[in-house]
Design an enzyme around this catalytic site. Structure first.
Site, PDB file in Angstrom:
ATOM      1  N   SER A   1       0.799  -1.232   0.000  1.00 17.17           N
ATOM      2  CA  SER A   1       0.000   0.000   0.000  1.00 17.17           C
ATOM      3  C   SER A   1       0.828   1.276   0.000  1.00 17.17           C
ATOM      4  O   SER A   1       0.258   2.366  -0.076  1.00 17.17           O
ATOM      5  CB  SER A   1      -0.956   0.010   1.189  1.00 17.17           C
TER       6      SER A   1
ATOM      7  N   LYS B   1       0.099   3.717  -2.710  1.00 17.97           N
ATOM      8  CA  LYS B   1      -0.933   4.750  -2.627  1.00 17.97           C
ATOM      9  C   LYS B   1      -0.350   6.159  -2.493  1.00 17.97           C
ATOM     10  O   LYS B   1      -1.072   7.147  -2.691  1.00 17.97           O
ATOM     11  CB  LYS B   1      -1.881   4.449  -1.464  1.00 17.97           C
TER      12      LYS B   1
ATOM     13  N   SER C   1      -6.517   3.609   3.804  1.00 16.76           N
ATOM     14  CA  SER C   1      -5.801   2.777   2.828  1.00 16.76           C
ATOM     15  C   SER C   1      -6.779   1.988   1.967  1.00 16.76           C
ATOM     16  O   SER C   1      -6.540   0.824   1.625  1.00 16.76           O
ATOM     17  CB  SER C   1      -4.833   1.818   3.542  1.00 16.76           C
TER      18      SER C   1
END
Length: 375
Positions: free
Chosen positions: A55, A58, A115
């Protein structure tokens, strides 16, 4: 522009070799500590090893969203259609729904704090039409930022064999967010976010453990391990740490804090020269002036081991010959810095003023002198 590229390259090439105190041993696959102001890497282990970003991906999704907001192609109030693909995303989610209106301003904390993979896909489809097209934009931006060992195939960080990056590249991306979008950086310090009556906490534990930490992003998959990019500001200094592939949420927080504390305790950010400060004067040929002042157009700062700035050794080398016309900002030589016999890097020095060409006879005379000098 070449001066700034050369300066950035030299700063990024500074290694931990100049340290008096070695960095701590971290329980992580790869890690890196960067000084935000100078771009210098203060300590690192396997900084260029290819890793799965999970993640941490991101950060780039947010970067492109911020860029679209800054350009005016998006607004925070803009309604975003939620596709079935976004709604059905696996993994961490914000819980958006096709039948429930959602805005860009609601999706951003969904990406950063919660997230949410669903939020990422919704923004990707809004900005680029599809997540595949958005991945092309991500890679183009990565290239522009100097992330030379990165390839994105999605906006979320879900595992894919062609989805990879490095600790060094992630530090460049984190630095770019802080530098380019200070108006949106505040999202990264927000400790929780509620959407659709569901409250989720920020997974960055350091926001509770250290008040100087104000970002940035966690990541985790079974193959990537537990990862954390942290940013902390103490006084005027900001450091960014990248810790990848730890065994637990607790360990990634502990190791990140250990690395940040090391950088703040054992390094100082020192201004060695002020902007437009004259370092030397170089002889000029065929110019109206016989010499030109050289230095830096901006303040020249470095991260150095504490108490070592007065021990830095300097060697200034002029390009030969320096021939008019000369424009302010033109590179005319290099400054080589070392500490305790170890190189700190080589930096471009530039002209601090213009030097126009001399008249006909002045140019002719210097042409003859240069010819004699070359014999």
């Amino acid at each position: 522009m070449r001066f700034f590229i050369a300066l950035l390259f030299a700063l990024l090439s500074f290694s931990a070799s100049a340290q008096n105190v070695p960095p701590p041993a971290l329980a992580a696959k790869a890690w890196l500590l960067m000084d935000h102001a100078t771009g210098q890497v203060l300590a690192a282990r396997e900084p260029d090893a290819r890793i799965e970003p999970a993640s941490l991906t991101k950060l780039m999704t947010a970067y492109l969203t911020f860029a679209a907001l800054k350009s005016g192609s998006l607004t925070l109030e803009q309604i975003v259609p939620v596709s079935e693909r976004a709604w059905r995303m696996e993994g961490s989610r914000m819980f958006i729904e096709p039948t429930r209106p959602v805005t860009v301003g609601e999706l951003i904390p969904g990406v950063i704090i919660q997230s949410g993979n669903d939020a990422c896909v919704a923004l990707a489809e809004l900005i680029a039409g599809s997540e595949e097209s958005f991945a092309h934009m991500m890679n183009a931006e990565a290239k522009r930022l100097g992330m030379t060992n990165t390839n994105f195939v999605n906006s979320t960080g879900l595992p894919h064999e062609q989805h990879y990056t490095t600790a060094r590249d992630l530090s460049l991306l984190a630095t770019a967010i802080v530098r380019d979008f200070p108006e949106y950086y505040r999202y990264y310090s927000q400790k929780e976010y509620t959407y659709n009556k569901i409250t989720q906490p920020n997974r960055n534990r350091l926001l509770w453990l250290d008040t100087t930490v104000d970002g940035m992003k966690t990541g985790h998959t079974s193959t990537a391990g537990y990862c954390l990019i942290s940013s902390a500001q103490r006084g005027p200094r900001r450091l960014i740490s990248v810790v990848l592939g730890t065994d637990s949420d607790t360990i990634r927080a502990q190791e990140s804090l250990k690395l940040l504390n090391y950088g703040f305790q054992f390094y100082d950010t020192v201004k060695l020269y002020s902007s437009a400060q004259e370092l030397s004067r170089f002889q000029v040929w065929k110019g109206k002036d016989d010499d030109v002042a050289v230095g830096f157009l901006d303040d020249f700062v470095m991260s150095l081991p504490k108490g070592q700035s007065d021990k830095v050794q300097i060697s200034l080398v002029s390009q030969q010959p320096v021939v008019a016309p000369i424009q302010k900002g033109q590179q005319l030589g290099t400054m080589q810095l070392s500490l305790d016999g170890k190189s700190l890097g080589e930096y471009a020095v530039v002209a601090l003023q213009d030097v126009p060409v001399a008249g006909f006879f002045g140019r002719l005379w210097d042409t003859i002198r240069l010819w004699i000098k070359s014999l």
